[in-house]
Design an enzyme around this catalytic site. Sequence first.
Site, PDB file in Angstrom:
ATOM      1  N   TYR A 152       0.838  -1.209   0.000  1.00  0.00           N
ATOM      2  CA  TYR A 152       0.000   0.000   0.000  1.00  0.00           C
ATOM      3  C   TYR A 152       0.876   1.263   0.000  1.00  0.00           C
ATOM      4  CZ  TYR A 152      -3.940   2.974   1.539  1.00  0.00           C
ATOM      5  OH  TYR A 152      -4.918   3.933   1.650  1.00  0.00           O
ATOM      6  N   LYS A 156       0.892   4.046  -2.928  1.00  0.00           N
ATOM      7  CA  LYS A 156       0.513   5.439  -2.640  1.00  0.00           C
ATOM      8  C   LYS A 156       1.656   6.403  -2.925  1.00  0.00           C
ATOM      9  CE  LYS A 156      -3.782   4.923  -1.386  1.00  0.00           C
ATOM     10  NZ  LYS A 156      -4.842   5.337  -2.346  1.00  0.00           N
TER      11      LYS A 156
END
Length: 251
Positions: A152, A156
């Site tokens: 993640y 991001k």
Amino acid sequence: MSTQKVAIVTGAARGIGAAIARRLADDGLAVAVLDLEAQACSPVVDEIIAAGGRAIAVGADVSDEDAVATAVDQVTAELGAPTVVVNNAGVLRDNLLFKMSVSDWDTVMAVHLRGAFLMTRACQRNMLDAGWGRVVNLSSTSALGNRGQVNYSAAKAGLQGFTKTVALELGRFGVTANAIAPGFIETDMTRETAERIGVPFDDFISACADDTAVKLAGQPDDIANAVSFFVDERARYVSGQVLYVAGGPKA
């Protein structure tokens, strides 16, 4: 012929995406509320229509090239050519590095990064034809690093690089691209995180709020307000930026 601008908001059936869709509709845009299943988007669409706005529910997997093309064609046919794209769709597959499967890595990369790429690419021609466009990508404070989120965090952070490059490539055509990096926001997704780690949600909220400078937990509308700013005509000189909406300064 209507001059109403058309936006696509991905991952908009609930949480932050739903708040963004409602806010852009309030701002006068027609909104395609997109998620994996169109039916899941119906409550948000009904709410927008009841308030006097224009919206449709669209079902699509943003990581599927053909599905994205079909979705953009549907939006164009029913609302008009989309010139605003908010890439919000996301999933979590948290685990420590040594426990993380290749599937968990690939799934997160596919939805966040590939999805943003496919949707933005599919809509850029509309923006160039109109001489105007807005791309807003949802990053996260996790881009700065977060234990148990190597996939993640990488996705991001990648979205921030993607945002800056889109800003450089499309700026001369009247298109801006910006990213928003939320901190802790009260949503179903963060509730699921609390459940996964075995902490009562109220305690989780309190702890996360206490970790901010303003001692508050963020709400989906806090992110929607930031998206509204980036999409507004008055933000024409703001591009390639990452705005941390996190209750305090971030590196």
